[in-house]
Design a protein around this motif. Structure first.
Motif, PDB file in Angstrom:
ATOM      1  N   ASP A 287       0.827  -1.218   0.000  1.00 33.40           N
ATOM      2  CA  ASP A 287       0.000   0.000   0.000  1.00 33.40           C
ATOM      3  C   ASP A 287       0.855   1.260   0.000  1.00 33.40           C
ATOM      4  OD1 ASP A 287      -2.302  -1.602   0.117  1.00 33.40           O
ATOM      5  OD2 ASP A 287      -2.206  -1.675   2.314  1.00 33.40           O
ATOM      6  N   ASN A 288       2.087   1.150  -0.512  1.00 38.91           N
ATOM      7  CA  ASN A 288       2.996   2.289  -0.641  1.00 38.91           C
ATOM      8  C   ASN A 288       3.450   2.897   0.681  1.00 38.91           C
ATOM      9  OD1 ASN A 288       3.596   3.160  -3.571  1.00 38.91           O
ATOM     10  ND2 ASN A 288       1.399   2.670  -3.598  1.00 38.91           N
ATOM     11  N   TRP A 289       3.230   2.185   1.806  1.00 38.93           N
ATOM     12  CA  TRP A 289       3.744   2.744   3.081  1.00 38.93           C
ATOM     13  C   TRP A 289       4.128   1.685   4.104  1.00 38.93           C
ATOM     14  CZ3 TRP A 289       1.184   2.449   7.951  1.00 38.93           C
ATOM     15  CH2 TRP A 289      -0.099   1.911   7.916  1.00 38.93           C
ATOM     16  N   LYS A 290       3.687   0.443   3.947  1.00 32.37           N
ATOM     17  CA  LYS A 290       4.013  -0.603   4.916  1.00 32.37           C
ATOM     18  C   LYS A 290       5.283  -1.324   4.461  1.00 32.37           C
ATOM     19  CE  LYS A 290      -0.901  -1.300   5.943  1.00 32.37           C
ATOM     20  NZ  LYS A 290      -2.029  -2.268   5.898  1.00 32.37           N
ATOM     21  N   THR A 291       6.346  -1.151   5.221  1.00 36.00           N
ATOM     22  CA  THR A 291       7.650  -1.650   4.797  1.00 36.00           C
ATOM     23  C   THR A 291       7.859  -3.108   5.167  1.00 36.00           C
ATOM     24  OG1 THR A 291      10.040  -1.278   4.917  1.00 36.00           O
ATOM     25  CG2 THR A 291       8.786  -0.878   6.922  1.00 36.00           C
ATOM     26  N   TYR A 292       8.582  -3.811   4.305  1.00 31.78           N
ATOM     27  CA  TYR A 292       9.016  -5.183   4.576  1.00 31.78           C
ATOM     28  C   TYR A 292      10.474  -5.229   5.045  1.00 31.78           C
ATOM     29  CZ  TYR A 292       4.795  -6.599   2.071  1.00 31.78           C
ATOM     30  OH  TYR A 292       3.487  -6.771   1.674  1.00 31.78           O
ATOM     31  N   ILE A 293      11.098  -4.069   5.142  1.00 36.95           N
ATOM     32  CA  ILE A 293      12.527  -4.004   5.456  1.00 36.95           C
ATOM     33  C   ILE A 293      12.777  -4.183   6.951  1.00 36.95           C
ATOM     34  CG2 ILE A 293      14.611  -2.589   5.234  1.00 36.95           C
ATOM     35  CD1 ILE A 293      13.355  -3.516   2.580  1.00 36.95           C
ATOM     36  N   ASN A 294      11.771  -3.892   7.790  1.00 32.07           N
ATOM     37  CA  ASN A 294      11.944  -3.900   9.243  1.00 32.07           C
ATOM     38  C   ASN A 294      11.901  -5.328   9.787  1.00 32.07           C
ATOM     39  OD1 ASN A 294      10.885  -3.192  12.280  1.00 32.07           O
ATOM     40  ND2 ASN A 294      12.010  -1.508  11.349  1.00 32.07           N
ATOM     41  N   SER A 295      12.856  -6.124   9.343  1.00 30.54           N
ATOM     42  CA  SER A 295      12.899  -7.554   9.651  1.00 30.54           C
ATOM     43  C   SER A 295      14.012  -7.845  10.657  1.00 30.54           C
ATOM     44  CB  SER A 295      13.122  -8.355   8.371  1.00 30.54           C
ATOM     45  OG  SER A 295      14.315  -7.935   7.721  1.00 30.54           O
ATOM     46  N   LEU A 296      14.004  -9.064  11.176  1.00 29.36           N
ATOM     47  CA  LEU A 296      15.001  -9.497  12.157  1.00 29.36           C
ATOM     48  C   LEU A 296      15.716 -10.733  11.641  1.00 29.36           C
ATOM     49  CD1 LEU A 296      16.173  -9.272  15.107  1.00 29.36           C
ATOM     50  CD2 LEU A 296      14.443 -10.980  15.728  1.00 29.36           C
ATOM     51  N   ILE A 297      17.039 -10.646  11.546  1.00 30.89           N
ATOM     52  CA  ILE A 297      17.859 -11.799  11.195  1.00 30.89           C
ATOM     53  C   ILE A 297      18.315 -12.448  12.493  1.00 30.89           C
ATOM     54  CG2 ILE A 297      19.926 -12.609  10.004  1.00 30.89           C
ATOM     55  CD1 ILE A 297      19.772 -10.091   8.259  1.00 30.89           C
ATOM     56  N   VAL A 298      17.996 -13.724  12.663  1.00 33.17           N
ATOM     57  CA  VAL A 298      18.426 -14.432  13.866  1.00 33.17           C
ATOM     58  C   VAL A 298      18.936 -15.808  13.453  1.00 33.17           C
ATOM     59  CG1 VAL A 298      16.032 -15.062  14.367  1.00 33.17           C
ATOM     60  CG2 VAL A 298      17.749 -15.214  16.176  1.00 33.17           C
ATOM     61  N   ASN A 299      20.233 -15.855  13.200  1.00 29.69           N
ATOM     62  CA  ASN A 299      20.928 -17.075  12.802  1.00 29.69           C
ATOM     63  C   ASN A 299      20.354 -17.663  11.529  1.00 29.69           C
ATOM     64  OD1 ASN A 299      22.728 -16.763  14.954  1.00 29.69           O
ATOM     65  ND2 ASN A 299      21.284 -17.722  16.370  1.00 29.69           N
ATOM     66  N   ASP A 300      19.668 -18.803  11.574  1.00 37.15           N
ATOM     67  CA  ASP A 300      19.257 -19.442  10.326  1.00 37.15           C
ATOM     68  C   ASP A 300      17.869 -19.021   9.871  1.00 37.15           C
ATOM     69  OD1 ASP A 300      17.723 -20.706  12.218  1.00 37.15           O
ATOM     70  OD2 ASP A 300      18.099 -22.738  11.494  1.00 37.15           O
ATOM     71  N   ALA A 301      17.342 -17.925  10.405  1.00 39.32           N
ATOM     72  CA  ALA A 301      15.993 -17.486  10.029  1.00 39.32           C
ATOM     73  C   ALA A 301      15.936 -15.973   9.895  1.00 39.32           C
ATOM     74  CB  ALA A 301      14.964 -17.964  11.059  1.00 39.32           C
ATOM     75  N   VAL A 302      14.925 -15.523   9.159  1.00 39.02           N
ATOM     76  CA  VAL A 302      14.616 -14.101   9.068  1.00 39.02           C
ATOM     77  C   VAL A 302      13.135 -13.933   9.362  1.00 39.02           C
ATOM     78  CG1 VAL A 302      14.724 -12.006   7.675  1.00 39.02           C
ATOM     79  CG2 VAL A 302      16.358 -13.865   7.253  1.00 39.02           C
ATOM     80  N   LEU A 303      12.812 -13.102  10.333  1.00 37.87           N
ATOM     81  CA  LEU A 303      11.427 -12.805  10.679  1.00 37.87           C
ATOM     82  C   LEU A 303      11.025 -11.534   9.937  1.00 37.87           C
ATOM     83  CD1 LEU A 303      12.379 -14.792  12.882  1.00 37.87           C
ATOM     84  CD2 LEU A 303      11.012 -13.511  14.526  1.00 37.87           C
ATOM     85  N   VAL A 304      10.045 -11.652   9.050  1.00 34.90           N
ATOM     86  CA  VAL A 304       9.689 -10.578   8.128  1.00 34.90           C
ATOM     87  C   VAL A 304       8.280 -10.075   8.442  1.00 34.90           C
ATOM     88  CG1 VAL A 304       9.349  -9.964   5.697  1.00 34.90           C
ATOM     89  CG2 VAL A 304      11.146 -11.598   6.342  1.00 34.90           C
ATOM     90  N   PRO A 305       8.077  -8.753   8.554  1.00 30.23           N
ATOM     91  CA  PRO A 305       6.718  -8.240   8.742  1.00 30.23           C
ATOM     92  C   PRO A 305       5.879  -8.423   7.495  1.00 30.23           C
ATOM     93  CG  PRO A 305       8.252  -6.419   8.419  1.00 30.23           C
ATOM     94  CD  PRO A 305       9.082  -7.672   8.515  1.00 30.23           C
ATOM     95  N   THR A 306       4.645  -8.877   7.684  1.00 30.70           N
ATOM     96  CA  THR A 306       3.703  -8.995   6.576  1.00 30.70           C
ATOM     97  C   THR A 306       2.416  -8.263   6.947  1.00 30.70           C
ATOM     98  OG1 THR A 306       2.884 -11.112   7.419  1.00 30.70           O
ATOM     99  CG2 THR A 306       4.667 -11.186   5.791  1.00 30.70           C
ATOM    100  N   TYR A 307       1.497  -8.133   5.961  1.00 27.75           N
ATOM    101  CA  TYR A 307       0.354  -7.247   6.165  1.00 27.75           C
ATOM    102  C   TYR A 307      -0.944  -7.785   5.568  1.00 27.75           C
ATOM    103  CZ  TYR A 307       4.374  -4.332   7.130  1.00 27.75           C
ATOM    104  OH  TYR A 307       5.561  -3.849   7.655  1.00 27.75           O
ATOM    105  N   SER A 308      -1.055  -9.079   5.385  1.00 25.69           N
ATOM    106  CA  SER A 308      -2.237  -9.658   4.734  1.00 25.69           C
ATOM    107  C   SER A 308      -2.513  -8.936   3.420  1.00 25.69           C
ATOM    108  CB  SER A 308      -3.460  -9.568   5.664  1.00 25.69           C
ATOM    109  OG  SER A 308      -3.234 -10.266   6.864  1.00 25.69           O
ATOM    110  N   ASN A 309      -1.452  -8.723   2.666  1.00 26.61           N
ATOM    111  CA  ASN A 309      -1.490  -7.941   1.441  1.00 26.61           C
ATOM    112  C   ASN A 309      -0.973  -8.798   0.291  1.00 26.61           C
ATOM    113  OD1 ASN A 309      -0.197  -5.911  -0.590  1.00 26.61           O
ATOM    114  ND2 ASN A 309      -1.469  -4.612   0.720  1.00 26.61           N
TER     115      ASN A 309
END
Length: 505
Positions: A287-309
């Protein structure tokens, strides 16, 4: 020394200028500092977020916002198989409320540890500590943050004191953790807010502090987004590994379109210190404003924000394509993103206590959050224990709780030299049918392993406590699935063990 603080990379200044600026600015830095160790770190080293993570510190007060509760619970659930989750607690009621909330959302308490460090603000990325290696040992730096009227501005110092590590404090400089990104080559990436948030402080003074205390020799700055009050880099750019960047993108009509295009050009102009090629991927904002960049790298995984989009799947696939060896975990952050933050903002990674050296071979660590002690999750603690219930003190696994042994062979390990304060290792309630809390105080740095064993010496559960942590701990154990009987709870370090019986009726 440093690059210029313009929005581009410039040549390094000469050593003579570095020396003069350091000589002139360092007394001012120390004068403003209230740290426990006012000297400059020895051979300081910055730590990229994509390096090994041994622990993640978080704070939240459940019950105020149920949507927030779910996000925090899912983030903790994604971290705990890979690193220890350290939750700040204000009191026992707060601790129990967190445990109940985790349980309600189906989150196991397998690797969640509660620490008695007061908190009042969920955005720990910004006001929490900056981790460095100080003479190859973990140390913290603290700066001021842009937020006002909260009680966690001194959290980095309180955590340093709690864990007994060196601390360096610069409360006169506003530098939020969300605007801090480093690589393994002593380069710092930030938006220009690093300087514009400190209009009364010469840029050279900030540069000198970052060089002297964090070994930063290059600073690359980007323009902050027009719709981001905080101006944090973690809302638009992330370094996934030594050669891979991701950056947000928006449609051409958006007010941030040209800013992001200019920042992309800066990334594309970067030269890798070792001559490698960078891979740079754009991820459109939902929606041109909800970022996917604000993620967390923790060893063998990456936790990524999503938005039901609909854009979620493309964002997740981009992460997976760039990091094929990692597990990509999506967490719906719709309830949080309107506050200009997501997963990265509510977490603060902690690296291993000791820096990796050329002589190290990772001790068998497979980046599963086991604290770099070589534990391969089979229960071995590398001290000869063969997981048959022995606690390395000659105990014959007859259920002795170290205070009823009639042959005196456990007297020595009851001394504080074991690294566990005498009389602090206890479990309550006991008997227990659902949750039991194991409390103890660590006084000496070591690798510790907390286990539950049955009377036959079979391991039922294990939690690894990374080496650098000293202080008071409360570890929850879910015993609801245990059969009736007597169990041994054992805390083992390299100096010996402490154990106590737990009765499950």
């Amino acid at each position: 020394m440093m690059t210029s603080h313009s929005t581009s990379q410039k040549p390094i200044r000469r050593a003579a200028i570095t020396f003069i600026l350091a000589f002139l600015c360092l007394p001012l830095a120390i004068a403003f500092s209230h740290d426990r160790n006012a000297e400059v770190p020895v051979n300081p080293t910055t730590i990229p977020e994509y390096d090994t993570v041994a622990g993640v510190v978080m704070y939240w007060n459940p019950g105020n916002n149920h949507a927030y509760d779910q996000i925090v619970a899912l983030v903790a659930d994604g971290i705990q198989p890979r690193a220890t989750v350290f939750m700040q607690t204000n009191d026992n009621f707060h601790r129990d409320n967190m445990m109940n909330t985790f349980t309600n959302y189906g989150v196991p308490l397998d690797n969640i540890v509660f620490i008695e460090v007061y908190g009042d603000r969920i955005w720990i990325r910004d006001h929490g500590p900056f981790s460095i290696y100080d003479n190859d040992s973990l140390a913290f730096l603290g700066f001021n943050d842009l937020a006002t009227n909260h009680g966690d501005q001194d959290l980095p110092q309180r955590l340093a004191e709690y864990w007994d590590i060196n601390y360096y404090d610069f409360p006169h400089i506003i530098f939020d953790g969300g605007n801090y990104l480093v690589d393994s080559h002593n380069r710092l990436f930030a938006t220009n807010r690093l300087y514009t948030n400190n209009p009364d402080i010469p840029a050279e003074h900030i540069d000198t502090i970052l060089e002297s205390y964090m070994a930063i020799d290059t600073i690359v700055t980007f323009e902050a987004l027009s719709d981001d009050y905080w101006g944090h880099l973690d809302m638009q750019i992330k370094l996934l590994n030594d050669t891979t960047f991701i950056i947000s993108s928006v449609d051409e009509w958006h007010s941030d379109y040209q800013i992001l295009e200019d920042n992309l050009a800066i990334l594309q102009s970067l030269e890798h210190p070792q001559g490698k090629s960078y891979q740079i991927a754009q991820i459109p904002k939902a929606d041109n404003w909800k970022t996917y960049i604000n993620s967390l790298i923790v060893n063998d995984a990456v936790l990524v924000p999503t938005y039901s989009n609909p854009a979620d799947s493309d964002a997740m696939q981009t992460y997976q394509n760039l990091l094929p060896e990692k597990t990509i975990i999506g967490i719906d952050c719709n309830a949080m993103i309107s506050w200009e933050g997501a997963i990265h903002c509510i977490t603060n990674q902690l690296p291993p206590f000791h820096a990796h050296t050329d002589e190290d071979d990772d001790n068998g660590d497979d980046d599963n959050g086991d604290g770099d002690n070589g534990d391969d999750d089979n229960g071995d603690d590398d001290n000869g224990d063969d997981d048959n219930g022995d606690d390395d003190n000659g105990d014959d696994d007859n259920g002795d709780d170290d205070n009823g042994d009639d042959d005196g062979d456990e007297t020595d390990i009851r001394q504080p030299e074991t690294g566990v304060a005498d009389g602090t290792f206890r479990v309550s309630p006991n008997p227990a049918t659902d949750l039991a809390m194991v409390d103890f105080r660590i006084t000496l740095r070591d690798d510790y392993r907390l286990e539950i064993l049955d009377l036959q010496g079979q391991q039922i559960h294990q939690v690894n406590i990374p080496a650098w942590y000293t202080g008071d701990y409360s570890v929850p154990l879910d015993v609801s699935s245990f059969g009736s009987g007597i169990y041994i709870i054992r805390l083992t370090g390299s100096r010996g063990s402490e154990s106590v019986r737990l009765v499950v009726p």
